[in-house]
Scaffold this motif. Structure first.
Motif, PDB file in Angstrom:
ATOM      1  N   ASP A  35       0.851  -1.180   0.000  1.00  0.00           N
ATOM      2  CA  ASP A  35       0.000   0.000   0.000  1.00  0.00           C
ATOM      3  C   ASP A  35       0.887   1.231   0.000  1.00  0.00           C
ATOM      4  O   ASP A  35       2.125   1.130  -0.069  1.00  0.00           O
ATOM      5  N   VAL A  36       0.292   2.429   0.074  1.00  0.00           N
ATOM      6  CA  VAL A  36       1.074   3.659  -0.035  1.00  0.00           C
ATOM      7  C   VAL A  36       2.011   3.855   1.150  1.00  0.00           C
ATOM      8  O   VAL A  36       2.987   4.621   1.081  1.00  0.00           O
ATOM      9  N   ASN A  37       1.738   3.141   2.273  1.00  0.00           N
ATOM     10  CA  ASN A  37       2.586   3.252   3.455  1.00  0.00           C
ATOM     11  C   ASN A  37       3.687   2.205   3.488  1.00  0.00           C
ATOM     12  O   ASN A  37       4.444   2.112   4.455  1.00  0.00           O
ATOM     13  N   TYR A  87      -8.645  -1.226  -3.629  1.00  0.00           N
ATOM     14  CA  TYR A  87      -7.501  -0.424  -4.057  1.00  0.00           C
ATOM     15  C   TYR A  87      -7.632  -0.111  -5.556  1.00  0.00           C
ATOM     16  O   TYR A  87      -8.284  -0.841  -6.319  1.00  0.00           O
ATOM     17  N   GLU A  88      -6.994   0.988  -5.960  1.00  0.00           N
ATOM     18  CA  GLU A  88      -6.966   1.350  -7.364  1.00  0.00           C
ATOM     19  C   GLU A  88      -6.057   0.390  -8.143  1.00  0.00           C
ATOM     20  O   GLU A  88      -5.008  -0.022  -7.657  1.00  0.00           O
ATOM     21  N   GLN A  90      -3.353  -0.671 -10.978  1.00  0.00           N
ATOM     22  CA  GLN A  90      -2.138  -0.024 -11.468  1.00  0.00           C
ATOM     23  C   GLN A  90      -1.568  -0.875 -12.605  1.00  0.00           C
ATOM     24  O   GLN A  90      -1.615  -2.110 -12.552  1.00  0.00           O
ATOM     25  N   LYS A 108       2.905   0.474  -5.412  1.00  0.00           N
ATOM     26  CA  LYS A 108       2.137   0.952  -4.258  1.00  0.00           C
ATOM     27  C   LYS A 108       0.723   1.294  -4.710  1.00  0.00           C
ATOM     28  O   LYS A 108       0.520   2.226  -5.482  1.00  0.00           O
ATOM     29  N   LEU A 109      -0.265   0.532  -4.202  1.00  0.00           N
ATOM     30  CA  LEU A 109      -1.652   0.736  -4.591  1.00  0.00           C
ATOM     31  C   LEU A 109      -2.342   1.677  -3.606  1.00  0.00           C
ATOM     32  O   LEU A 109      -2.173   1.562  -2.387  1.00  0.00           O
ATOM     33  N   GLU A 110      -3.134   2.591  -4.162  1.00  0.00           N
ATOM     34  CA  GLU A 110      -3.872   3.550  -3.340  1.00  0.00           C
ATOM     35  C   GLU A 110      -5.271   3.033  -3.057  1.00  0.00           C
ATOM     36  O   GLU A 110      -5.890   2.373  -3.895  1.00  0.00           O
ATOM     37  N   ILE A 111      -5.789   3.373  -1.858  1.00  0.00           N
ATOM     38  CA  ILE A 111      -7.159   3.004  -1.484  1.00  0.00           C
ATOM     39  C   ILE A 111      -8.138   3.777  -2.357  1.00  0.00           C
ATOM     40  O   ILE A 111      -7.940   4.951  -2.654  1.00  0.00           O
ATOM     41  N   GLN A 113     -10.883   6.071  -3.315  1.00  0.00           N
ATOM     42  CA  GLN A 113     -11.611   7.174  -2.704  1.00  0.00           C
ATOM     43  C   GLN A 113     -12.550   7.821  -3.713  1.00  0.00           C
ATOM     44  O   GLN A 113     -13.670   8.170  -3.422  1.00  0.00           O
TER      45      GLN A 113
END
Length: 813
Positions: A35-37, A87-88, A90, A108-111, A113
């Protein structure tokens, strides 16, 4: 029966020709999904798609550390899609090499929104002309000079391409071209195909491939090579479309418009387009000729003006459906409707001496023509395993109809321009119905990353039914002229099989292929009660060798043997009367012509090319203009010329003069020799050295403004028994992106010096004429293209169907 048995055995031998298995050079793809973190995502999906057809090759899930691995993939371009619930998605584009271990950057996949626009990287071609080892590629969309122009005009501007007096195209001096649109035939005669290319707008086209020496995978027909026109497609998931419109003016108005739409989900892709064009154009024609009868010459001086008005509708509808991760099924429907009105007025002055006129003929001719074409394709493709083995099947059906109604009005005058005799009024009605059925299968066995076998079979069945009814006005009643009325049926069946084996080493690659074709033909003139039957089995080998001496030095060699079968109209014995002293007729006794081509190509820095070529052609099918002394007429027909030898040097060089000025120049130097010991009772020996030069200059200025200048020169050259004098033309154009790069505006002026015309004479002994014709070539055009909807719509497949040769042989009046 023995020949068919032999063919079946040959097919089996071809498909089983290569059974060599070498050690596999496995390639792997590795990476991490977080994830992004930076926290690893467990169970995230990683899917691998082939870029060329969007088929899913593999899917895997990440482990407890977010790691994944894909392996044993063949060398090609791929897209990796990373996804996880919530998640988005990619995507990552990669090019995989043999034996490569590809390490992906951490994904890194973003949640999720909100709906975000996908990141798209567009690689836009900036050069109009690209040179490869095996083909020349025209990036049509990169050329402002192509703005609003027809595809035919773009081809005429292309390196190594020229046209004869009837608009038939040749490549590097060789006739008998196959013209494909997205790998599919257009099911038309040469005349109708020329009309389509003249009505088809360049803004429909992405690229045009010029392939001078095709492999055995292609149909063996087409001694002049292949022109493959690739139309524009969309590029990702979602819905989008393109709207085009254009207007032009030279001597007359031209206009075009079109709409294309595409919708794609993970399972289903629907696509289609419609284009309309209106083209009014004209030409002037002048012919001076001398005909001798009983040792007495008669001189003819002919001047004419022709006006054409074309309305063309072209549409395509298709769908692709993913049956699973490895298989896809699809269908295509293509349609073409062309309506043409032609008016030709002509004055012929006649005398037995050049110094005065003793009589004249005035003709006023009208032609109303309709062409209707429908083609249907059903296709299936599956990936058999992860190595890259593939099986594809195509079934095609095409129905073509043309109707031509012609009216000829002849008026005769004496030296004082008084009435010499009563006018002659005639008319004709021609109908052609042509049906083509084809089924083919292609199989690819990827033994390893360095060894591949391709094999396949094809069956084609053709039926051409042509009728000509000719009438003469007698008083107030039309009476049938039995001497010119005819009914001709032509049947052709072709069974084919091929195999290509290709092998790669570190710096060398080789491909060896063999194609077998068995042809069974029957021409039946019902009116004359004449039948011409032929059947023959031919083999067509091909060899391609490429060696890379270093990163910047490539040397390639190719050899192929091909065939050009007579087109259906040339075999048709009909007589078409143009006026009392000019007519055209077919020849049902034509033999197929055979061609052997050798090419040696050197490529420097993957852009500078020098090529040497030699071609030997036997039984050349050529349009010849001969004298009918009994009628004091000239007539055109098709004949076999014994042999033709051509020697060619081609140089292609792109240069970057400055940061904003790019130049691509092409030079062809060709020595052409034709000979025939007995062509209609006379010996033909003709030779000509000619050059073809094309220079394209592109100026990329600030604010997205692009300017292009193109110059083309052909020195005198030979088409069969015709000698065409030198031609020169220059074109200019500019383009500008507008509306946040969704719109594009193009202006162009073709042949702005108005220098392009044709001067033609004969190299056949005893035929003395000089023909000059000037088409409308100086044309100003304005074109606008607008792209709407999702910019990121994935490309629909560039599907090839099973009919790749029959298109150029469908000839009818």
């Amino acid at each position: 029966m023995k020949k068919i048995t032999k063919l079946v055995m040959t097919m089996w031998a071809l498909i089983c020709m290569v059974q060599i298995v070498s050690a596999q050079n496995k390639s792997t793809i590795q990476g991490v999904v977080t994830d992004v973190n930076g926290n690893p995502l467990i169970g995230a999906s990683v899917s691998l798609f082939k870029n060329k057809d969007s088929i899913k090759m593999q899917t895997t899930l990440t482990n407890e550390k977010g790691n994944f691995q894909l392996m044993a993939m063949p060398e090609m371009d791929y897209t990796i899609v990373f996804s996880n619930v919530g998640y988005e998605k990619q995507s990552l584009f990669i090019t995989l090499k043999n034996g490569q271990k590809f390490i992906c950057d951490t994904s890194k996949l973003e949640i999720v929104q909100k709906q975000l626009d996908a990141v798209v990287i567009n690689v836009k071609k900036t050069n109009f002309i690209e040179t490869k080892l095996d083909r020349t590629i025209l990036n049509v969309d990169a050329s402002p000079n192509a703005a609003g122009a027809s595809v035919f005009e773009v081809l005429e501007k292309s390196p190594g391409i020229s046209s004869d007096k009837n608009g038939n195209l040749s490549m590097q001096g060789k006739t008998g071209l196959q013209v494909l649109i997205d790998g599919r035939p257009t099911y038309m005669s040469n005349t109708d195909l020329t009309n389509l290319l003249k009505s088809m707008q360049s803004n429909e086209v992405q690229t045009i491939e010029l392939i001078a020496n095709p492999s055995s995978k292609y149909d063996a027909a087409g001694n002049g090579g292949i022109i493959n026109i690739k139309t524009k497609k969309s590029k990702n998931y979602g819905t989008n479309g393109t709207l085009t419109t254009g207007v032009g003016y030279g001597d007359y108005l031209k206009a075009n418009g079109g709409l294309s739409l595409n919708n794609r989900s993970e399972k289903l892709n629907l696509f289609g387009n419609y284009n309309y064009s209106y083209n009014k154009n004209g030409r002037t024609l002048s012919i001076d000729r001398e005909i001798i009868k009983n040792n007495i010459p008669t001189f003819f001086s002919q001047d004419g003006i022709q006006r054409n008005e074309n309305n063309t509708h072209y549409f395509k509808i298709g769908a692709d459906y993913n049956l699973g991760k490895n298989s896809i099924i699809g269908f295509l429907i293509n349609g073409n409707e062309n309506y043409q009105n032609q008016h030709f007025v002509n004055t012929t002055l006649m005398s037995d001496k050049k110094t005065f006129v003793d009589s004249s003929l005035f003709t006023d001719n009208n032609f109303n023509q309709e062409y209707h074409n429908r083609s249907y394709n059903l296709n299936f493709k599956t990936n058999l395993n992860q190595k890259g083995d593939e099986l594809s099947i195509d079934a095609d059906y095409s129905k073509y109809n043309s109707q031509v109604n012609s009216f000829f009005n002849n008026f005769y005058f004496d030296a004082a321009n008084g009435k010499l005799k009563d006018p002659l009024f005639t008319k004709s009605a021609t109908n052609s119905d042509i049906t083509i059925k084809s089924i083919k299968e292609d199989y690819v066995n990827q033994f390893s990353n360095s060894l591949k076998l391709e094999a396949g079979t094809k069956i084609t069945m053709i039926k051409s039914d042509n009728s000509l009814n000719y009438y003469q006005l007698n008083g107030t009643a039309w009476q049938n002229d039995a001497s010119k009325t005819n009914h001709f049926i032509y049947d052709e069946n072709v069974w084919a099989a091929y195999a290509n084996a290709s092998k790669k080493w570190d710096n060398t690659s080789i491909q060896i292929g063999l194609r077998a074709e068995y042809s069974d033909t029957k021409g039946n003139s019902l009116t004359e009660n004449k039948i011409v039957k032929r059947d023959y089995l031919d083999f067509f080998p091909s060899v391609f060798v490429n060696h890379k001496f270093s990163k910047n030095h490539n040397l390639g060699f190719s050899y192929s043997r091909r065939i050009q079968r007579p087109d259906y109209e040339s075999l048709n014995p009909f007589v078409y009367v143009i006026d009392e002293f000019t007519y055209q007729k077919g020849n049902p006794f034509l033999n197929p012509e055979y061609n052997q081509s050798f090419e040696l190509t050197y490529l420097l820095n993957n852009k500078y090319m020098v090529q040497l070529g030699y071609t030997h052609t036997k039984d050349v099918i050529a349009d010849v203009i001969l004298v009918d002394s009994s009628k004091k007429s000239l007539y055109q027909t098709s004949k076999n010329i014994d042999q033709q030898n051509s020697y060619r040097l081609t140089i292609s060089a792109p240069f970057k003069i400055t940061k904003w000025w790019r130049v691509t120049s092409n030079l062809n130097g060709i020595q052409m020799n034709l000979s025939s010991p007995d062509l209609e009772g006379k010996q033909l020996d003709a030779s000509q050295f000619f050059v073809m030069v094309n220079s394209n200059h592109n100026f990329k200025l600030n604010n997205g403004l692009n300017i292009e200048l193109t110059a083309k020169y052909n020195s005198p050259l030979i088409f069969g028994t015709l000698k065409v004098q030198s031609e020169f033309s220059m074109d200019a154009g500019l383009s500008k992106s507008i509306l946040n790069n969704r719109g594009n505006l193009k202006l162009s002026l073709s042949d702005f010096l108005n220098t392009k015309n044709q001067k033609i004479s004969s190299v056949y002994p005893g035929v003395n004429y000089a023909l000059v014709q000037k088409h409308e070539t100086r044309i100003f055009r304005l074109s606008f293209t607008y792209n709407f909807g999702n910019k990121n719509v994935k490309e629909s497949r560039n599907k090839k169907t099973g009919l790749e040769e029959e298109q150029n042989r469908l000839k009818s009046k």
